[in-house]
Design an enzyme around this catalytic site. Structure first.
Site, PDB file in Angstrom:
ATOM      1  N   TRP A  26      -0.174  -0.939  10.327  1.00  0.00           N
ATOM      2  CA  TRP A  26      -0.776  -0.487   8.917  1.00  0.00           C
ATOM      3  C   TRP A  26       0.122   0.841   8.296  1.00  0.00           C
ATOM      4  O   TRP A  26       0.409   1.670   9.047  1.00  0.00           O
ATOM      5  CB  TRP A  26      -2.071  -0.145   9.016  1.00  0.00           C
ATOM      6  CG  TRP A  26      -2.915  -0.041   8.204  1.00  0.00           C
ATOM      7  CD1 TRP A  26      -3.495   0.754   7.127  1.00  0.00           C
ATOM      8  CD2 TRP A  26      -3.787  -1.412   7.621  1.00  0.00           C
ATOM      9  NE1 TRP A  26      -4.358   0.290   6.325  1.00  0.00           N
ATOM     10  CE2 TRP A  26      -4.690  -1.037   6.641  1.00  0.00           C
ATOM     11  CE3 TRP A  26      -3.970  -2.713   7.971  1.00  0.00           C
ATOM     12  CZ2 TRP A  26      -5.448  -1.778   5.936  1.00  0.00           C
ATOM     13  CZ3 TRP A  26      -4.815  -3.636   7.479  1.00  0.00           C
ATOM     14  CH2 TRP A  26      -5.287  -3.301   6.298  1.00  0.00           C
ATOM     15  N   ALA A  58      -5.083   1.102  13.686  1.00  0.00           N
ATOM     16  CA  ALA A  58      -5.236   2.574  14.831  1.00  0.00           C
ATOM     17  C   ALA A  58      -6.473   2.267  15.850  1.00  0.00           C
ATOM     18  O   ALA A  58      -6.149   2.513  16.870  1.00  0.00           O
ATOM     19  CB  ALA A  58      -5.369   3.666  13.863  1.00  0.00           C
ATOM     20  N   THR A  86     -14.992   6.544   2.316  1.00  0.00           N
ATOM     21  CA  THR A  86     -16.223   6.411   3.057  1.00  0.00           C
ATOM     22  C   THR A  86     -16.130   7.141   4.311  1.00  0.00           C
ATOM     23  O   THR A  86     -14.989   7.260   4.713  1.00  0.00           O
ATOM     24  CB  THR A  86     -16.276   4.734   3.362  1.00  0.00           C
ATOM     25  OG1 THR A  86     -15.225   4.490   3.966  1.00  0.00           O
ATOM     26  CG2 THR A  86     -16.472   3.710   1.992  1.00  0.00           C
ATOM     27  N   HIS A  88     -15.728   5.851   7.009  1.00  0.00           N
ATOM     28  CA  HIS A  88     -14.796   4.973   8.161  1.00  0.00           C
ATOM     29  C   HIS A  88     -13.706   5.947   8.549  1.00  0.00           C
ATOM     30  O   HIS A  88     -13.416   5.646   9.811  1.00  0.00           O
ATOM     31  CB  HIS A  88     -14.314   3.938   7.108  1.00  0.00           C
ATOM     32  CG  HIS A  88     -13.338   2.805   8.241  1.00  0.00           C
ATOM     33  ND1 HIS A  88     -14.000   1.885   9.089  1.00  0.00           N
ATOM     34  CD2 HIS A  88     -12.047   2.632   8.158  1.00  0.00           C
ATOM     35  CE1 HIS A  88     -13.083   1.276   9.623  1.00  0.00           C
ATOM     36  NE2 HIS A  88     -12.112   1.630   9.016  1.00  0.00           N
TER      37      HIS A  88
END
EC number: 2.5.1.78
Length: 159
Positions: A26, A58, A86, A88
């Protein structure tokens, strides 16, 4: 910006250290640069063929690091988590950090945390070891992992 107080990286002689690197994909440009920095330090230390495993994100890094810690003297974890809108970000950063720490302690194997946890992509780019970056966290993580593996080896066999 980070970077103040960064110690000089020691000259390492780790030819016989078995090294593994787990890196996420990513934010590919950043993660590839972190991996390049880690590989350069490993090569300079005499580790010519580290095991490299790529994972998607990750959150997958700790479980793969756990498997690698069973068969290697040191593990380097590389990735990037960029804050969004968010919570997250907080959950992922906490899970990855705690997971890597647990793996290291449970396996008695150094697991260097080179997972960038940043507010912006520019902060990550500045730490990725790219030509215009202020730092190379991949290289720093490799130095930490190898140095700690050598220290643990010395502690295990007192003179």
């Amino acid at each position: 910006m980070s970077g103040a107080g960064v110690p000089d990286m020691p000259a390492l002689h780790a030819e016989d250290v078995t090294l593994a690197i787990v890196a996420s994909t990513w934010h590919e440009t950043i993660c590839d640069a972190l991996l390049d920095g880690a590989r350069k330090v490993a090569e300079q230390a005499g580790v010519t063929d580290p095991t490299v495993v790529r994972v998607l994100g990750a959150i997958e890094i700790p479980v793969v690091a756990q498997a690698l810690a069973r068969t290697h003297d040191a593990v380097i974890a590389l990735g990037v988590v960029i804050r969004g809108e968010t919570p997250h970000f907080d959950y992922v950063c906490d899970a990855v950090t705690q997971g890597l720490t647990r793996v290291s302690l449970d396996a008695s194997t150094p697991v260097a945390n080179g997972v960038l946890t940043v507010n912006t992509e520019n902060q990550a780019l500045d730490r990725a070891g790219l030509p215009n970056s202020a730092e190379d966290k991949g290289a720093q993580a490799a130095a930490a992992a190898l140095s700690t593996a050598l220290t643990l080896r010395q502690l295990a066999s007192p003179s």
